[in-house]
Design a protein around this motif. Sequence first.
Motif, PDB file in Angstrom:
ATOM      1  N   ASN A   2       0.827  -1.191   0.000  1.00 15.24           N
ATOM      2  CA  ASN A   2       0.000   0.000   0.000  1.00 15.24           C
ATOM      3  C   ASN A   2       0.875   1.260   0.000  1.00 15.24           C
ATOM      4  O   ASN A   2       1.808   1.358   0.760  1.00 15.24           O
ATOM      5  CB  ASN A   2      -0.884  -0.019   1.250  1.00 15.24           C
ATOM      6  CG  ASN A   2      -1.871   1.122   1.274  1.00 15.24           C
ATOM      7  OD1 ASN A   2      -2.066   1.795   0.272  1.00 15.24           O
ATOM      8  ND2 ASN A   2      -2.482   1.341   2.411  1.00 15.24           N
ATOM      9  N   GLY A   3       0.576   2.187  -0.880  1.00 12.05           N
ATOM     10  CA  GLY A   3       1.290   3.463  -0.857  1.00 12.05           C
ATOM     11  C   GLY A   3       2.457   3.567  -1.809  1.00 12.05           C
ATOM     12  O   GLY A   3       3.160   4.573  -1.789  1.00 12.05           O
ATOM     13  N   PRO A   5       2.531   4.232  -5.025  1.00 11.70           N
ATOM     14  CA  PRO A   5       2.490   5.476  -5.814  1.00 11.70           C
ATOM     15  C   PRO A   5       2.965   6.683  -5.012  1.00 11.70           C
ATOM     16  O   PRO A   5       3.595   7.580  -5.576  1.00 11.70           O
ATOM     17  CB  PRO A   5       1.008   5.610  -6.170  1.00 11.70           C
ATOM     18  CG  PRO A   5       0.461   4.243  -6.076  1.00 11.70           C
ATOM     19  CD  PRO A   5       1.223   3.564  -4.989  1.00 11.70           C
ATOM     20  N   LEU A   6       2.703   6.693  -3.708  1.00  9.88           N
ATOM     21  CA  LEU A   6       3.145   7.823  -2.883  1.00  9.88           C
ATOM     22  C   LEU A   6       4.666   7.857  -2.739  1.00  9.88           C
ATOM     23  O   LEU A   6       5.279   8.924  -2.793  1.00  9.88           O
ATOM     24  CB  LEU A   6       2.495   7.751  -1.498  1.00  9.88           C
ATOM     25  CG  LEU A   6       1.051   8.249  -1.435  1.00  9.88           C
ATOM     26  CD1 LEU A   6       0.366   7.803  -0.161  1.00  9.88           C
ATOM     27  CD2 LEU A   6       1.008   9.761  -1.542  1.00  9.88           C
ATOM     28  N   PHE A   7       5.271   6.673  -2.582  1.00 11.99           N
ATOM     29  CA  PHE A   7       6.739   6.613  -2.519  1.00 11.99           C
ATOM     30  C   PHE A   7       7.331   7.110  -3.847  1.00 11.99           C
ATOM     31  O   PHE A   7       8.313   7.850  -3.862  1.00 11.99           O
ATOM     32  CB  PHE A   7       7.211   5.182  -2.234  1.00 11.99           C
ATOM     33  CG  PHE A   7       7.015   4.761  -0.802  1.00 11.99           C
ATOM     34  CD1 PHE A   7       7.907   5.149   0.194  1.00 11.99           C
ATOM     35  CD2 PHE A   7       5.938   3.991  -0.425  1.00 11.99           C
ATOM     36  CE1 PHE A   7       7.726   4.776   1.518  1.00 11.99           C
ATOM     37  CE2 PHE A   7       5.744   3.605   0.896  1.00 11.99           C
ATOM     38  CZ  PHE A   7       6.642   3.997   1.864  1.00 11.99           C
ATOM     39  N   TYR A   9       5.928   9.175  -5.938  1.00 12.86           N
ATOM     40  CA  TYR A   9       5.681  10.616  -6.026  1.00 12.86           C
ATOM     41  C   TYR A   9       6.733  11.398  -5.237  1.00 12.86           C
ATOM     42  O   TYR A   9       7.279  12.394  -5.718  1.00 12.86           O
ATOM     43  CB  TYR A   9       4.274  10.900  -5.495  1.00 12.86           C
ATOM     44  CG  TYR A   9       3.735  12.269  -5.832  1.00 12.86           C
ATOM     45  CD1 TYR A   9       3.608  12.684  -7.148  1.00 12.86           C
ATOM     46  CD2 TYR A   9       3.323  13.151  -4.838  1.00 12.86           C
ATOM     47  CE1 TYR A   9       3.096  13.928  -7.468  1.00 12.86           C
ATOM     48  CE2 TYR A   9       2.814  14.395  -5.140  1.00 12.86           C
ATOM     49  CZ  TYR A   9       2.704  14.777  -6.459  1.00 12.86           C
ATOM     50  OH  TYR A   9       2.203  16.013  -6.768  1.00 12.86           O
ATOM     51  N   ILE A  10       7.030  10.905  -4.029  1.00 10.80           N
ATOM     52  CA  ILE A  10       8.051  11.564  -3.196  1.00 10.80           C
ATOM     53  C   ILE A  10       9.411  11.510  -3.890  1.00 10.80           C
ATOM     54  O   ILE A  10      10.152  12.497  -3.926  1.00 10.80           O
ATOM     55  CB  ILE A  10       8.119  10.896  -1.795  1.00 10.80           C
ATOM     56  CG1 ILE A  10       6.871  11.249  -0.990  1.00 10.80           C
ATOM     57  CG2 ILE A  10       9.370  11.341  -1.027  1.00 10.80           C
ATOM     58  CD1 ILE A  10       6.730  10.502   0.319  1.00 10.80           C
ATOM     59  N   PHE A  11       9.724  10.360  -4.478  1.00  8.53           N
ATOM     60  CA  PHE A  11      11.011  10.199  -5.161  1.00  8.53           C
ATOM     61  C   PHE A  11      11.123  11.167  -6.346  1.00  8.53           C
ATOM     62  O   PHE A  11      12.172  11.816  -6.530  1.00  8.53           O
ATOM     63  CB  PHE A  11      11.177   8.744  -5.634  1.00  8.53           C
ATOM     64  CG  PHE A  11      12.538   8.452  -6.190  1.00  8.53           C
ATOM     65  CD1 PHE A  11      13.637   8.330  -5.343  1.00  8.53           C
ATOM     66  CD2 PHE A  11      12.734   8.332  -7.562  1.00  8.53           C
ATOM     67  CE1 PHE A  11      14.896   8.080  -5.858  1.00  8.53           C
ATOM     68  CE2 PHE A  11      13.994   8.080  -8.078  1.00  8.53           C
ATOM     69  CZ  PHE A  11      15.079   7.952  -7.225  1.00  8.53           C
ATOM     70  N   PHE A  71      -1.848   9.118  -9.647  1.00  8.14           N
ATOM     71  CA  PHE A  71      -2.997   8.800  -8.798  1.00  8.14           C
ATOM     72  C   PHE A  71      -4.323   8.770  -9.563  1.00  8.14           C
ATOM     73  O   PHE A  71      -5.379   8.844  -8.951  1.00  8.14           O
ATOM     74  CB  PHE A  71      -3.100   9.818  -7.668  1.00  8.14           C
ATOM     75  CG  PHE A  71      -1.882   9.871  -6.805  1.00  8.14           C
ATOM     76  CD1 PHE A  71      -1.508   8.782  -6.037  1.00  8.14           C
ATOM     77  CD2 PHE A  71      -1.098  11.010  -6.746  1.00  8.14           C
ATOM     78  CE1 PHE A  71      -0.382   8.827  -5.235  1.00  8.14           C
ATOM     79  CE2 PHE A  71       0.026  11.067  -5.957  1.00  8.14           C
ATOM     80  CZ  PHE A  71       0.386   9.970  -5.205  1.00  8.14           C
TER      81      PHE A  71
END
Lengths: 77, 330
Positions: A2-3, A5-7, A9-11, A71
Motif C-alpha cells: 500500500n502506498g 504510488p506515494l513513494f 511521487y516523493i522520489f 494517482f
Amino acid sequence: MNGIPLFTYIFIMWILLIVGGGLLVTIIAPISITGFGTINHLLDSSIKALIAILLVVVWIFIMSKIKNWIFQKQISH
Amino acid sequence: MLDKTIVGIIISAIAFVTVYALTPLLIKSLTKRNLVVKDYNRVGGAMLPRPGGPSILAGILASELTLYAFFPSVEILAIMITTSIAFLVGLADDRKVLGGWFKPLALAGCAIPIILLGAYVPHLGFPLFGSVNIPELYLVLIIFIIPITGNTINSIDVLNGVASGFMTIASFALTISLFIVHNYDIALASLPLGFVSLAFYKYHKFPSKIFPGDSGALTLGSMYGVITVVGHVEIIAAIALLPAVINSFLFLSSVKRVIEHRQIKANPVVHTEDFKLMASTEKEAPITLVRLILAHGPMTEKEIGFTIFRLALFSAALAIITSFMMGIKI
C-alpha cells in the motif's frame, strides 16, 4: 504494498528539487545585468526573482500533472 | 567536542523529561477546565483535552535556555523567540476560530526576529551544484519559510499521533543532516525538537490522551522552520517534510484557495460500520494524503498513521542522502 504510488511521487519530487536547484545555480545565478547604472543590482535581483518564481510555478505544474498521472485511478475512485 | 556531546545529552534529557512530566499535568488541568474537543475517529466520540502546546513550548524553552547558558548565540535566541511567538499565534487560534489567512500572515510576522537578529546567511545551498548568494531574495524566503513549515505540520495533524510522530522522524533526520554538513552548533540546537516531539508522541499516539492543537503543531513546525534557516539546510529540510508538503499541495490544488480545514464542505474521509476510515466518494471532498492512502480500501486510524510514518522515514532517508550530496560538487 500500500502506498507505492506515494513513494514514487516523493522520489520524483526529490529528483525535481535537485534538478531545479541545478538550473538555479548553473544557469540563473550567473545571469548579470549591466548598462542600467545604479539600478543594475535591483534589476538583476528582480529578474532572478521572477525566473525563480516562474520555476516554482513550472515545478507546481509538473507535480500537478504527475499527481494526476500517478494517482489517476485513486482520484477517479 | 566532548563538552558539546555532554551538553547535547543534557538538553535532550531536559526536553524529553519536561514534556513527559508536564503533559499529564496539562491533561488534568485542561480536562478540569473543560477545554476538551471531540475525537471524531474514536468509537463513541471521546472528549480529549486540547491544546498540548504549552508543555511542548515548555520543553523547548527549558532545553534551549540551558543550551544558551552553555553556548550563547543569536541562532538559539532566534529559535526561542520565533517559536514562542508561533506558539502564541497557535494559542490564539486554539481559543478562537480565526480566518484562513490569519495563520500564514501571523506566522510570517514570527520570522521577523530571525531577520532583526541577523541569524541567517543569505546563501541557498543545493546538492551537487553548490550555493547561490541571494541577499535580498533570502529575506523574502525567510518570511515564507516559517508560515510554510508551521502550516504544513498543522495540516498533517489530522489523526492520533501523526503530527508528533511525523515531526519526531523529520527532526531527527534534520539533526543527522546538520551533523553530516558539519553544522554542529545548530545540530545541537535542533536536538530538543526531536526529543520534545518524541515525548509528546507518548501521549498523542493512538489512542490519544491529548491533542497538540494549533499551538502545539505551529510551535513544532515553526521551530523546524527556524532551524532550517539558521542551519542553512533549506533544501534538506524541505525533503524531510515531503509527505506533509504533498498533503498541503494536494489539499490546496483541490480546494484552490487558502482555507481552514474546518471550513471544507465535505470530509475527505468517512467511517465504515466497524469504525475504520475510508476515502470519501463525494466530489466536493478535497484530496488529501490520508484520502490517497485510503484509496486501496478502509484502514484503521493506527494503520494510516504507520503508513504516514513509513513515508516520513523514506523522506528522512532521502534528506540524509541529500546532506551527503551537499559535499559533492559536479
